[in-house]
Design a protein around this motif. Structure first.
Motif, PDB file in Angstrom:
ATOM      1  N   VAL A 192     -17.564  -3.349  -6.818  1.00  0.00           N
ATOM      2  CA  VAL A 192     -16.317  -2.644  -6.826  1.00  0.00           C
ATOM      3  C   VAL A 192     -16.890  -1.225  -7.576  1.00  0.00           C
ATOM      4  O   VAL A 192     -17.080  -0.940  -8.609  1.00  0.00           O
ATOM      5  CB  VAL A 192     -15.167  -3.104  -7.765  1.00  0.00           C
ATOM      6  N   SER A 193     -16.602  -0.217  -6.767  1.00  0.00           N
ATOM      7  CA  SER A 193     -17.077   1.355  -7.339  1.00  0.00           C
ATOM      8  C   SER A 193     -15.860   1.926  -7.835  1.00  0.00           C
ATOM      9  O   SER A 193     -16.145   3.038  -8.616  1.00  0.00           O
ATOM     10  CB  SER A 193     -17.661   2.141  -6.417  1.00  0.00           C
ATOM     11  N   ASP A 194     -14.736   1.714  -7.459  1.00  0.00           N
ATOM     12  CA  ASP A 194     -13.581   2.360  -7.985  1.00  0.00           C
ATOM     13  C   ASP A 194     -12.509   1.286  -8.136  1.00  0.00           C
ATOM     14  O   ASP A 194     -12.006   0.568  -7.355  1.00  0.00           O
ATOM     15  CB  ASP A 194     -12.977   3.407  -6.975  1.00  0.00           C
ATOM     16  N   ASP A 195     -12.276   0.811  -9.298  1.00  0.00           N
ATOM     17  CA  ASP A 195     -11.386  -0.404  -9.707  1.00  0.00           C
ATOM     18  C   ASP A 195     -10.057  -0.003 -10.121  1.00  0.00           C
ATOM     19  O   ASP A 195      -8.896  -0.814 -10.389  1.00  0.00           O
ATOM     20  CB  ASP A 195     -12.083  -1.163 -10.632  1.00  0.00           C
ATOM     21  N   TYR A 196      -9.408   1.200 -10.096  1.00  0.00           N
ATOM     22  CA  TYR A 196      -8.240   1.601 -10.610  1.00  0.00           C
ATOM     23  C   TYR A 196      -7.575   2.324  -9.779  1.00  0.00           C
ATOM     24  O   TYR A 196      -7.966   3.087  -8.833  1.00  0.00           O
ATOM     25  CB  TYR A 196      -8.472   2.624 -11.885  1.00  0.00           C
ATOM     26  N   SER A 197      -6.162   1.844  -9.702  1.00  0.00           N
ATOM     27  CA  SER A 197      -5.248   2.676  -8.660  1.00  0.00           C
ATOM     28  C   SER A 197      -3.832   2.585  -9.278  1.00  0.00           C
ATOM     29  O   SER A 197      -3.320   1.763 -10.047  1.00  0.00           O
ATOM     30  CB  SER A 197      -5.024   1.612  -7.497  1.00  0.00           C
ATOM     31  N   TYR A 198      -3.038   3.771  -8.745  1.00  0.00           N
ATOM     32  CA  TYR A 198      -1.892   4.024  -9.401  1.00  0.00           C
ATOM     33  C   TYR A 198      -0.681   3.927  -8.291  1.00  0.00           C
ATOM     34  O   TYR A 198      -1.011   4.285  -7.020  1.00  0.00           O
ATOM     35  CB  TYR A 198      -1.876   5.361  -9.810  1.00  0.00           C
ATOM     36  N   PHE A 199       0.092   3.086  -8.511  1.00  0.00           N
ATOM     37  CA  PHE A 199       1.444   2.806  -7.586  1.00  0.00           C
ATOM     38  C   PHE A 199       2.682   3.417  -7.849  1.00  0.00           C
ATOM     39  O   PHE A 199       3.323   3.617  -6.823  1.00  0.00           O
ATOM     40  CB  PHE A 199       1.357   1.523  -7.518  1.00  0.00           C
ATOM     41  N   GLY A 200       2.974   4.088  -9.092  1.00  0.00           N
ATOM     42  CA  GLY A 200       4.150   5.033  -9.112  1.00  0.00           C
ATOM     43  C   GLY A 200       5.162   3.815  -9.355  1.00  0.00           C
ATOM     44  O   GLY A 200       5.230   2.804 -10.035  1.00  0.00           O
ATOM     45  N   LEU A 201       6.575   4.288  -8.841  1.00  0.00           N
ATOM     46  CA  LEU A 201       7.690   3.631  -9.042  1.00  0.00           C
ATOM     47  C   LEU A 201       7.781   2.428  -8.027  1.00  0.00           C
ATOM     48  O   LEU A 201       7.529   2.814  -6.891  1.00  0.00           O
ATOM     49  CB  LEU A 201       8.711   4.426  -8.958  1.00  0.00           C
ATOM     50  N   ILE A 202       8.081   1.298  -8.371  1.00  0.00           N
ATOM     51  CA  ILE A 202       8.396   0.177  -7.505  1.00  0.00           C
ATOM     52  C   ILE A 202       9.815  -0.072  -7.687  1.00  0.00           C
ATOM     53  O   ILE A 202      10.169  -0.758  -8.902  1.00  0.00           O
ATOM     54  CB  ILE A 202       7.630  -0.975  -7.472  1.00  0.00           C
ATOM     55  N   ASP A 203      10.776   0.204  -6.785  1.00  0.00           N
ATOM     56  CA  ASP A 203      12.324  -0.099  -7.172  1.00  0.00           C
ATOM     57  C   ASP A 203      12.428  -1.491  -7.094  1.00  0.00           C
ATOM     58  O   ASP A 203      11.571  -2.414  -6.579  1.00  0.00           O
ATOM     59  CB  ASP A 203      13.179   0.625  -6.072  1.00  0.00           C
ATOM     60  N   SER A 204      13.612  -1.831  -7.753  1.00  0.00           N
ATOM     61  CA  SER A 204      14.207  -3.177  -8.149  1.00  0.00           C
ATOM     62  C   SER A 204      14.565  -3.972  -6.629  1.00  0.00           C
ATOM     63  O   SER A 204      15.051  -3.204  -5.617  1.00  0.00           O
ATOM     64  CB  SER A 204      15.230  -3.160  -8.867  1.00  0.00           C
ATOM     65  N   VAL A 205      14.759  -5.328  -6.518  1.00  0.00           N
ATOM     66  CA  VAL A 205      15.279  -6.032  -5.733  1.00  0.00           C
ATOM     67  C   VAL A 205      14.656  -5.565  -4.313  1.00  0.00           C
ATOM     68  O   VAL A 205      15.505  -5.176  -3.422  1.00  0.00           O
ATOM     69  CB  VAL A 205      16.944  -5.970  -5.807  1.00  0.00           C
ATOM     70  N   GLY A 206      13.373  -5.675  -4.006  1.00  0.00           N
ATOM     71  CA  GLY A 206      13.065  -5.717  -2.608  1.00  0.00           C
ATOM     72  C   GLY A 206      12.216  -4.432  -2.620  1.00  0.00           C
ATOM     73  O   GLY A 206      11.676  -4.207  -1.176  1.00  0.00           O
ATOM     74  N   GLY A 207      12.098  -3.420  -3.674  1.00  0.00           N
ATOM     75  CA  GLY A 207      11.251  -2.278  -3.502  1.00  0.00           C
ATOM     76  C   GLY A 207       9.830  -2.592  -3.415  1.00  0.00           C
ATOM     77  O   GLY A 207       9.043  -3.629  -3.635  1.00  0.00           O
ATOM     78  N   THR A 208       9.179  -1.840  -2.665  1.00  0.00           N
ATOM     79  CA  THR A 208       7.733  -1.788  -2.451  1.00  0.00           C
ATOM     80  C   THR A 208       6.792  -0.435  -2.510  1.00  0.00           C
ATOM     81  O   THR A 208       7.566   0.635  -2.813  1.00  0.00           O
ATOM     82  CB  THR A 208       7.242  -2.323  -0.913  1.00  0.00           C
ATOM     83  N   ALA A 209       5.646  -0.722  -2.857  1.00  0.00           N
ATOM     84  CA  ALA A 209       4.705   0.521  -3.297  1.00  0.00           C
ATOM     85  C   ALA A 209       3.416   0.367  -2.874  1.00  0.00           C
ATOM     86  O   ALA A 209       3.058  -0.871  -2.967  1.00  0.00           O
ATOM     87  CB  ALA A 209       5.045   1.292  -4.570  1.00  0.00           C
ATOM     88  N   ASP A 210       2.551   1.337  -2.410  1.00  0.00           N
ATOM     89  CA  ASP A 210       1.350   0.924  -2.154  1.00  0.00           C
ATOM     90  C   ASP A 210       0.324   1.957  -2.870  1.00  0.00           C
ATOM     91  O   ASP A 210       0.939   3.067  -3.485  1.00  0.00           O
ATOM     92  CB  ASP A 210       0.840   1.094  -0.732  1.00  0.00           C
ATOM     93  N   ASN A 211      -1.128   1.959  -3.008  1.00  0.00           N
ATOM     94  CA  ASN A 211      -1.895   2.727  -3.543  1.00  0.00           C
ATOM     95  C   ASN A 211      -2.628   3.557  -2.457  1.00  0.00           C
ATOM     96  O   ASN A 211      -3.819   4.054  -2.689  1.00  0.00           O
ATOM     97  CB  ASN A 211      -3.077   2.112  -4.522  1.00  0.00           C
ATOM     98  N   ALA A 212      -1.992   4.099  -1.482  1.00  0.00           N
ATOM     99  CA  ALA A 212      -2.551   4.879  -0.452  1.00  0.00           C
ATOM    100  C   ALA A 212      -3.258   6.170  -0.782  1.00  0.00           C
ATOM    101  O   ALA A 212      -4.321   6.603  -0.389  1.00  0.00           O
ATOM    102  CB  ALA A 212      -1.737   5.001   0.812  1.00  0.00           C
ATOM    103  N   SER A 213      -2.706   6.754  -2.127  1.00  0.00           N
ATOM    104  CA  SER A 213      -3.159   7.854  -2.382  1.00  0.00           C
ATOM    105  C   SER A 213      -4.205   7.589  -3.458  1.00  0.00           C
ATOM    106  O   SER A 213      -4.774   8.830  -4.111  1.00  0.00           O
ATOM    107  CB  SER A 213      -1.987   8.693  -3.075  1.00  0.00           C
TER     108      SER A 213
END
Length: 325
Positions: A175-196
């Motif tokens: 693993v050369s980059d082990d950290y990711s930021y996902f930001g806000l994940i809304d409640s009750v079914g919210g999703t987010a990814d680390n594409a950025s």
């Protein structure tokens, strides 16, 4: 004097969404109502609770004079309390309310305050190997790829500023980059990814195809923490057992009262007339496939059919797939 309503102020001690969330410091406004005909004088209100997840930091407030005949008095920030960081989602805090006046009258009551918390889960992982591999979205041996992970929130509390460290201990993965930021994940079914802000991993050239690597994500969202796990497969899966039922490869339990059979489907009794494979033999394993497609009524016990032994002892990440109707 009775409890009428409350308001939540978490601007200073929380995320400012007007809800009581785990780990927050809450300022509680409260409205008391005088349901009697007489004016209540020098009204004092006190709240208490035995809830282990709550610490009251300001439990008393003076309401002064409250006119009778259903009149109400609201005081902003009348009380204050702190919520423990480990409070579970949808936990209800029961408060006891005691109100007194100069006539030595005492009124008691209760009210509940729900606590919200996120409940994060792993949803999926996508491999981008366009730069460090052959671009087939599979981390093959000898390749470097970026991992885009999607997380979901099943809790009633929003997850703010979510980030996660990727942890694995397998010597076939670097693993050369082990950290990711996902930001806000809304409640009750919210999703987010680390594409950025993707993870970057490499697979050793000696890693076997279909090799499963156990990966942990140490996730943080403010005071909320959790560890989520998933498997990352190196290389495409290798088929090591296949049965299209063009012949009997050693199944046991055929026949019996359940009329288990291997052969070509005939379409009887509503059964399909073709199988799911590309071949022309239409071979399947089923019940009474050469006649009505229905097994006997009143079978005295469960009639199992068992495959030959499939040796998976030297494999990892094994996936079983099959077609049925």
């Amino acid at each position: 004097m009775v409890f009428e309503s409350y308001t939540v102020d978490d601007m200073a001690g929380g995320n400012g969404n007007g809800l009581v969330d785990m780990g927050e410091s809450i300022s509680l406004g409260m409205t008391l109502q005088n349901v009697g005909p007489d004016t209540a004088i020098n009204v004092e209100a006190t709240i208490t609770t035995s809830d282990a997840y709550v610490t009251i930091t300001d439990g008393s407030e003076s309401y002064g004079t409250v006119p009778g005949d259903m009149e109400s008095v609201y005081i902003d920030g009348a009380f204050a309390f702190e919520v423990a960081p480990n409070t579970p989602d949808n936990h209800k805090v029961l408060f006891d309310l005691e109100v007194t006046g100069t006539a030595r009258d005492t009124w008691t009551g209760t009210f509940q305050v729900p606590v919200h918390a996120p409940e994060l889960s792993f949803i999926s992982v996508f491999v981008d190997d366009a730069t460090g591999g052959d671009g087939n979205n599979i981390l093959d041996p000898g390749e470097t790829g970026n991992l885009v992970v999607t997380l979901g929130n099943g809790g009633t509390g929003q997850a703010f500023n979510v980030d996660a460290y990727l942890v694995e201990s397998d010597d076939k993965i670097t693993v050369s980059d082990d950290y990711s930021y996902f930001g806000l994940i809304d409640s009750v079914g919210g999703t987010a990814d680390n594409a950025s802000d993707v993870y970057e991993v490499s697979a050793d050239a000696s890693c076997p195809m279909g090799y499963a690597v156990s990966v942990d994500l140490n996730v943080t969202a403010g005071v909320y923490t959790t560890t989520l796990s998933f498997n990352l497969t190196v290389g495409d899966r290798v088929v090591f057992y296949y049965d299209d039922f063009s012949s009997d490869q050693g199944w046991s339990g055929l026949g019996s009262d359940a009329e288990w059979q291997i052969g070509s489907v005939s379409g009887g009794g509503g059964d399909p007339s073709e199988d799911h494979t590309d071949g022309t033999d239409n071979g399947v394993l089923g019940n009474d496939i050469t006649s009505t497609g229905q097994y006997s009524n009143n079978i005295s016990s469960t009639q199992w059919v068992t495959s030959p032994v499939i040796d998976c002892s030297q494999l990892s990440g094994v996936l079983l797939s099959y077609s049925h109707w």
